[in-house]
Design a protein around this motif. Sequence first.
Motif, PDB file in Angstrom:
ATOM      1  N   LYS A 279      31.508  42.370  43.723  1.00 43.74           N
ATOM      2  CA  LYS A 279      30.461  41.569  43.067  1.00 43.74           C
ATOM      3  C   LYS A 279      30.557  40.109  43.518  1.00 43.74           C
ATOM      4  O   LYS A 279      29.562  39.486  43.884  1.00 43.74           O
ATOM      5  CB  LYS A 279      30.683  41.661  41.546  1.00 43.74           C
ATOM      6  N   LEU A 280      31.801  39.595  43.511  1.00 47.07           N
ATOM      7  CA  LEU A 280      31.992  38.195  43.902  1.00 47.07           C
ATOM      8  C   LEU A 280      31.631  37.991  45.379  1.00 47.07           C
ATOM      9  O   LEU A 280      31.028  36.992  45.758  1.00 47.07           O
ATOM     10  CB  LEU A 280      33.445  37.772  43.636  1.00 47.07           C
TER      11      LEU A 280
ATOM     12  N   ASN B 137      41.823  34.385  35.735  1.00 45.91           N
ATOM     13  CA  ASN B 137      41.407  35.406  34.754  1.00 45.91           C
ATOM     14  C   ASN B 137      42.426  36.522  34.546  1.00 45.91           C
ATOM     15  O   ASN B 137      42.306  37.304  33.609  1.00 45.91           O
ATOM     16  CB  ASN B 137      40.071  36.013  35.153  1.00 45.91           C
ATOM     17  N   TYR B 138      43.365  36.653  35.448  1.00 41.69           N
ATOM     18  CA  TYR B 138      44.352  37.738  35.330  1.00 41.69           C
ATOM     19  C   TYR B 138      45.765  37.168  35.475  1.00 41.69           C
ATOM     20  O   TYR B 138      45.951  36.123  36.102  1.00 41.69           O
ATOM     21  CB  TYR B 138      44.130  38.779  36.442  1.00 41.69           C
TER      22      TYR B 138
ATOM     23  N   PRO C  66      37.891  49.094  38.582  1.00 46.51           N
ATOM     24  CA  PRO C  66      37.195  47.923  38.027  1.00 46.51           C
ATOM     25  C   PRO C  66      37.496  46.622  38.780  1.00 46.51           C
ATOM     26  O   PRO C  66      36.622  45.773  38.940  1.00 46.51           O
ATOM     27  CB  PRO C  66      37.704  47.858  36.585  1.00 46.51           C
ATOM     28  N   VAL C  67      38.719  46.485  39.276  1.00 48.76           N
ATOM     29  CA  VAL C  67      39.051  45.259  40.014  1.00 48.76           C
ATOM     30  C   VAL C  67      38.271  45.225  41.332  1.00 48.76           C
ATOM     31  O   VAL C  67      37.716  44.191  41.738  1.00 48.76           O
ATOM     32  CB  VAL C  67      40.580  45.169  40.274  1.00 48.76           C
TER      33      VAL C  67
ATOM     34  N   GLU D 215      34.799  44.131  40.738  1.00 48.93           N
ATOM     35  CA  GLU D 215      34.705  42.679  40.549  1.00 48.93           C
ATOM     36  C   GLU D 215      34.755  41.938  41.883  1.00 48.93           C
ATOM     37  O   GLU D 215      33.995  41.005  42.122  1.00 48.93           O
ATOM     38  CB  GLU D 215      35.843  42.201  39.628  1.00 48.93           C
TER      39      GLU D 215
ATOM     40  N   TYR E  85      39.378  32.829  41.118  1.00 45.37           N
ATOM     41  CA  TYR E  85      38.808  33.562  39.982  1.00 45.37           C
ATOM     42  C   TYR E  85      39.860  34.504  39.385  1.00 45.37           C
ATOM     43  O   TYR E  85      40.077  34.536  38.172  1.00 45.37           O
ATOM     44  CB  TYR E  85      37.570  34.342  40.424  1.00 45.37           C
ATOM     45  N   PHE E  86      40.531  35.263  40.253  1.00 49.28           N
ATOM     46  CA  PHE E  86      41.510  36.239  39.751  1.00 49.28           C
ATOM     47  C   PHE E  86      42.750  35.564  39.185  1.00 49.28           C
ATOM     48  O   PHE E  86      43.305  36.001  38.183  1.00 49.28           O
ATOM     49  CB  PHE E  86      41.878  37.244  40.852  1.00 49.28           C
TER      50      PHE E  86
ATOM     51  N   GLU F  21      27.522  49.814  38.576  1.00 51.61           N
ATOM     52  CA  GLU F  21      28.425  49.204  37.584  1.00 51.61           C
ATOM     53  C   GLU F  21      29.696  50.036  37.398  1.00 51.61           C
ATOM     54  O   GLU F  21      30.761  49.513  37.138  1.00 51.61           O
ATOM     55  CB  GLU F  21      27.698  49.089  36.235  1.00 51.61           C
TER      56      GLU F  21
END
Lengths: 356, 81
Positions: free
Chosen positions: B36-37, B54-55, B29-30, B33, B50-51, B12
Amino acid sequence: MKKQLTIAITGLNNTDNPGPGIPVIRSLREAKGFDLRIIGLAYENLEPGIYMEDMVDKTYQIPYPSGGADVLLERIQYITDKEHIDVLIPNFDAELYTFMKAEKRLLEMGIHTFLPTIEQFEERHKAVLPKYGEKYGINVPKSTNLTSVSDIRKLKKEYEFPVLVKGKFYDAHIAYNDEQVTSYFNKISAKWGLPIIIQEFIKGTEVNVVALGDGEGNTIGAVGMRKQFITDKGKAWGGITIKDDKMMDITYKLIEQTKWRGGMELEMIRTNDGKYYMIEINPRIPAWVYLAVGAGQNIPEALLRLAMGEKVAPMTSYTLGTMFVRYSFDMIGDISQFEKLSMTGELENIHKKTKQ
Amino acid sequence: MMKIKKNIAVSESGFVFDAGTGETYSLNPVGVEIVKLMNEGKNQEEISNYFLSNYEVSQGIFESAYFDFVSILNQYNLIER
């Protein structure tokens, strides 16, 4: 009830180029079901393991194997008359031959060993590694044995610099030109004798495996490691367990084909295109073996059980990402300990005594 | 569809451990992510969508950064081939 055994162990030189003695003792001390008396066999009075707490119970000086097998065995006989040694675990490459040759004599003294056969030991020597690679289908770097400085100038035709310059038992240096080869040739041959091995330099990552074969082709334990921090002597000062299927396949196959008996360390180079080259096969447990214990495989314990004639089930898994970092530590002693060992050749561990 | 190799653990916190080589890396952190995707089986278009939702980032900037990131993952041999 715990089984009482007396184990004699060499390699107490826990220096920046450590012998495997102390890690082996530490592993055995953690083995369940045994009540062990550990006898340290030391060549030098200042081998740190002699003085460490909770490691050896008593140390005896022994003569170097170069002094002749008979002198060494006489000394072992004297020690076992007093201590009743059950198992002897030698940890230096240079002494192995003598102990392997004396296996029968040792057994007559009641001392068990679990060592490779002379044939297994001889055929994996650095000096004959290319032949070994051919026989067992393993990639090994090209190498040449040098017995004279005058042979060095011939290397240019066969090798591209850099090359590795290695001693028969110990020492390895990278040389970038003839002059450096000459300098290392002189340095290593003065210490370890001839031949000097010139080995092709394979670019890649060094990976190592500590393994134990039962002598019937079964791998009883095998743990892979990558050095993370290396000393100027090329020794691991930190490392981490890894698992690479190809590396483990090579290990299992090699033990199966050779019916390897005893502990071993495989040193391989993994190239960027995923090829493996065997650069060395050490016929004994390596000094980083305690990492394997930390990761779940007590290889010295399994070796001890095999030496005592027990059937040992193979250990097939271990924890990935287990790490070790070595450290140095100043122990304080008294001249009287050093005096006792120097004058009598024997020393009871005082840390043990004060605890009793 | 790209996936991170099976023997690579990503925590994490973004700490990456390659159990095959012993190498470790750290992700921001990016990066965490994105990985993870990828491991959820999302393709590049889905990750990009997604990005973008969300961003506050334009498609051009995200994709250029994404391809840079993927080429680094490839360079370190972290992607299943």
